[in-house]
Write an enzyme that holds these catalytic residues in place. Structure first.
Site, PDB file in Angstrom:
ATOM      1  N   GLU A  82       0.848  -1.183   0.000  1.00 25.05           N
ATOM      2  CA  GLU A  82       0.000   0.000   0.000  1.00 25.05           C
ATOM      3  C   GLU A  82       0.891   1.243   0.000  1.00 25.05           C
ATOM      4  O   GLU A  82       1.134   1.817  -1.036  1.00 25.05           O
ATOM      5  CB  GLU A  82      -0.938  -0.016   1.211  1.00 25.05           C
ATOM      6  CG  GLU A  82      -1.961   1.088   1.147  1.00 25.05           C
ATOM      7  CD  GLU A  82      -3.328   0.684   1.648  1.00 25.05           C
ATOM      8  OE1 GLU A  82      -3.478  -0.371   2.249  1.00 25.05           O
ATOM      9  OE2 GLU A  82      -4.271   1.473   1.423  1.00 25.05           O
ATOM     10  N   GLU A 112      -2.329   0.423  13.307  1.00 25.88           N
ATOM     11  CA  GLU A 112      -3.440   0.881  12.472  1.00 25.88           C
ATOM     12  C   GLU A 112      -4.782   0.693  13.174  1.00 25.88           C
ATOM     13  O   GLU A 112      -5.688   1.512  13.024  1.00 25.88           O
ATOM     14  CB  GLU A 112      -3.441   0.072  11.162  1.00 25.88           C
ATOM     15  CG  GLU A 112      -4.593   0.362  10.238  1.00 25.88           C
ATOM     16  CD  GLU A 112      -4.476  -0.370   8.912  1.00 25.88           C
ATOM     17  OE1 GLU A 112      -3.835  -1.448   8.887  1.00 25.88           O
ATOM     18  OE2 GLU A 112      -5.000   0.125   7.908  1.00 25.88           O
TER      19      GLU A 112
HETATM   20  C1  BGC Z   1      -5.283   2.867   4.494  1.00 25.78           C
HETATM   21  C2  BGC Z   1      -5.733   3.958   5.406  1.00 25.78           C
HETATM   22  C3  BGC Z   1      -6.624   4.837   4.624  1.00 25.78           C
HETATM   23  C4  BGC Z   1      -7.814   4.006   4.311  1.00 25.78           C
HETATM   24  C5  BGC Z   1      -8.955   4.676   3.669  1.00 25.78           C
HETATM   25  C6  BGC Z   1      -6.476   2.057   4.158  1.00 25.78           C
HETATM   26  O1  BGC Z   1      -6.208   0.978   3.378  1.00 25.78           O
HETATM   27  O2  BGC Z   1      -4.253   2.128   5.022  1.00 25.78           O
HETATM   28  O3  BGC Z   1      -4.886   4.420   6.300  1.00 25.78           O
HETATM   29  O4  BGC Z   1      -6.902   6.058   5.131  1.00 25.78           O
HETATM   30  O5  BGC Z   1      -7.480   2.840   3.604  1.00 25.78           O
HETATM   31  O6  BGC Z   1      -9.992   4.515   4.471  1.00 25.78           O
END
Ligand code: BGC
Length: 718
Positions: A314, A579
């Site tokens: 990501e 997270e």
């Molecule tokens: C990310 C987040 C991001 C989100 C959107 C995720 O996959 O890691 O930090 O803000 O998607 O909601």
């Protein structure tokens, strides 16, 4: 890429250089600079950063050679999920060596050769076969330049900023060769430099992970498709060293396996090299660890752009994450250039119709509109930058894009209700990773619309312009009240985040605020003094409580040992911010590997409250020309300090409590004016008397105050 040329020692020489993919330049075998992963990440169809290096000292008499290594990087390699070659099918170089007027530019008269680097990919890793002879010189292919502008850039580069020695190593069983598992003791973003004793042609694999599983092996399921492996074929017998150049991983543990006799590693921390600009400390060791986790979280996610995470497939410039964290980032590092650069990325990513996607740069994740909070970053982050640095040039440059976005949002919400369920279109991510609490998307949307209008109006006024946004805000506030306030004067949505937004963005009549504060604190209490907020509510929750008479509830949230809460991950060994509140729990083990990063800075946004409320120092005027010192003591803490470097010097708020006697040390730098507000109690020391309002007005200088604290319900006093 190779260019041979003749020159005279001492002759002035400047190299201007950029590339598609990554480049590392060497003149006569010497690196031209200590930057890494150049030219960083921008959308090359919009702009590409060119660096200028004075290379005069590297020029020799007679034959010289300029060599530049190229690798895939963002433009060519994997970016986010499973995609390669988003912008280009192969790396390319643009360079111009200026030898005092004579210019050697990239073109058909350059040559190239293959090196022993077989693969170099940011997500997958790097493979290097040191036995491979470099190929003979081959002709180059001249390709079309990218569509974007070439922009001279001298902002802070990515560098190796620190080396981390392992705190432990375990030898693991294997059916052949050796397998060593090193623990760096800290989740970092970077690579390792390995030193191995082995034989020529032997293969060494390096695998990386943030955490270990129950069996003590690397847990890599949460990396998703990011392989995060480096491979090295030894080029000679005996001791050798290697450090990958064109990849990075997010990890604490690294496993070396292969046929070697012994191995050592050192962690190399990579990130945009931002100067330290502030700090926080207090007498609670867990909160000091929290601060360290927040700092490492930012260091790990400030790599050319602010990212969501540095480990899985990501690593994107998620806008909502930056919006949540930037006010805390200012307490850690100087983000002036870094954030201004990313604001350019954000405007580059903006669509023709004005909409703003949720990531910048955008490799094409398939969303044109980031939705509430994520898209609002174009206004919020610009406003944050202005408040912090007072830099009107950046505001002037970016304001047209921000207005274009806001005008579109207003046009899409004719009745000022954004993300109305009855209207088509994307409603946003909501209060991402909240815990057992739903906040309606139209409530979030309308609240952010009102606040973006307010912030844009501030920016317009700072530029001396009168825009339509003050008025638009009033309309959005009225719409919010019509739709989300009941006739009893309570919020129709019970979630903590709904209440936090209504209070933080000042969306309800003043007389109703106490009711909302009570409802918010009640919900927290009912949950056993636990929060339920996600990315949207969390950054504002603590200050809303402290500033509305419920500092006690904020302190109870901070004291919470269980999840959701900030202490829980630390109890379980976290060295960065997770997270998810429940990334790992004793009952359930790891959360869904599809989304479970152990280095995501958003919930570290509590750092701002630690500095601004607990230590009690905040900027009230752009650039810190105005400051406010107003500490709110955290029960049980003996001392606390926050400091920040401003243009005129260091501002610092520092207190200690000895037997209920509160001592406050204030430092106001040159160019700043401060207002000091003391906690309730009997003042026993003051450098000068307060004004009629009980506040102290202080110019540059250092001041000491002391107060016998009132014994409060929170047990603050003696
Ligand atoms: C990310 C987040 C991001 C989100 C959107 C995720 O996959 O890691 O930090 O803000 O998607 O909601």
């Amino acid at each position: 890429m190779v260019r041979e040329f003749r020159a005279k020692a001492g002759q002035p020489a400047t190299l201007r250089i950029t590339g598609l993919g990554l480049y590392d330049a060497y003149l006569n075998g010497h690196p031209v600079c200590d930057h890494r992963l150049e030219p960083g990440w921008t959308d090359p169809t919009k702009r590409l950063h060119v660096r200028s290096h004075d290379v005069s000292d590297l020029i020799r008499d007679g034959a010289n050679v300029l060599e530049v290594m190229l690798a895939d990087g963002w433009a060519v390699g994997h970016v986010a999920q499973k995609r390669r070659q988003v912008w280009r099918d192969r790396p390319a170089l643009w360079a111009e060596l200026d030898l005092g007027g004579e210019k050697l530019a990239t073109g058909p008269d350059w040559s190239c050769r293959r090196t022993g680097i077989l693969e170099a990919d940011l997500l997958m890793g790097e493979s290097y076969d040191a036995t491979m002879e470099e190929s003979e010189l081959l002709p180059v292919l001249v390709v079309d330049p990218p569509a974007g502008r070439l922009v001279e850039y001298d902002g802070p580069p990515v560098r190796a900023t620190q080396e981390v020695l392992p705190i432990g190593v375990v030898e693991k069983g294997t059916w052949n060769g050796k397998r060593l598992l090193f623990d760096l003791g800290q989740v970092i973003t970077g690579v390792v430099r390995a030193r191995v004793v082995g034989g020529k042609g032997a293969h060494v694999s390096l695998r990386h992970a943030e955490v270990l599983d129950a069996k003590g092996e690397l847990y890599t399921a949460n990396l998703r498709t990011a392989r995060a492996e480096d491979h090295w074929t030894l080029g000679a017998d005996g001791q050798q060293e290697w450090e990958p150049r064109f990849t990075f991983h997010g990890f604490r543990y690294v496993e070396l396996s292969g046929e070697f006799e012994s191995a050592e590693v050192v962690g190399i921390v990579l990130g945009t090299d931002l100067l330290e600009s502030g700090g926080f400390e207090c007498s609670d060791p867990v909160i000091c660890q929290l601060w360290s986790n927040i700092d490492w979280g930012f260091r790990g996610n400030a790599l050319s752009i602010p990212t969501d995470c540095p480990q899985r497939d990501e690593r994107l410039g998620w806008t909502g994450d930056a919006l949540a964290f930037m006010p805390t980032a200012f307490w850690l590092r100087d983000c002036r250039e870094f954030l201004a650069k990313w604001l350019e990325d954000l405007t580059d990513a903006q669509r023709e119709d004005g909409s703003v996607p949720p990531v910048a740069p955008d490799p094409g994740i398939g969303l044109d509109d980031g939705g509430p909070a994520w898209a609002d970053a174009i206004v919020f982050c610009l406003h944050q930058h202005w408040r912090q640095y007072g830099d009107l040039d950046t505001v002037r440059r970016m304001a047209p894009a921000a207005r274009r976005w806001l005008d579109r949002e207003l046009a899409q919400a004719p009745d000022f209700i954004r993300c109305h369920p009855g209207r088509a279109g994307w409603k946003g991510f909501g209060d991402w990773v909240s815990i057992n609490a739903e906040t309606p998307h139209d409530l979030i949307g309308t609240a952010f619309l009102a606040e973006s209008c307010r912030l844009m109006a501030d920016l317009d006024e700072a530029l001396g312009e009168k825009g339509p946004y003050r008025e638009a805000r009033e309309s959005a506030v009225a719409a919010f009240q019509r739709r989300f306030l009941t006739s009893d004067g309570i919020l129709a949505s019970p979630s903590q985040t709904s209440h936090v937004l209504a209070l933080a963005f000042d969306l309800v009549p003043t007389e109703l605020r106490p009711k909302l504060v009570q409802a918010l604190a009640d919900d927290i209490g009912r949950r056993g003094w636990k929060l339920s907020t996600g990315f949207i509510g969390t950054p504002l929750l603590m200050s809303v409580l402290s500033e509305n008479g419920r500092h006690d509830a904020a302190c109870r949230l901070l004291a919470q040992e269980d999840w959701p809460g900030w202490r829980f991950p630390i109890r379980h060994g976290a060295t960065t911010i997770w997270e998810r509140w429940d990334g790992w729990t004793p009952e359930k083990g790891f959360q869904d590997p599809g989304m479970n990063s152990f280095n995501h800075y958003a919930f570290g946004s509590v750092g701002r409250w630690l500095c601004e409320t607990a230590a009690g120092l905040r900027l009230t005027e752009p650039g810190g020309s105005g400051l406010r010192f107003a500490p709110q003591v955290v029960p049980g803490w003996e001392h606390c300090r926050a400091w920040q470097r401003l243009a005129g010097g260091v501002a610092s708020a520092s207190w200690e409590v000895v037997d209920g006697h509160f001592h406050f040390f204030v430092q106001v730098p040159a160019g700043s004016h401060a207002v000091v507000s003391l906690p309730p109690g009997e003042v026993t020391e003051e450098p000068f008397p307060p004004g009629l309002d009980g506040l102290y007005q202080a110019g540059p200088g250092s001041y000491d105050f002391a107060v016998w604290l009132e014994p409060g319900p929170e047990g603050l006093g003696p």
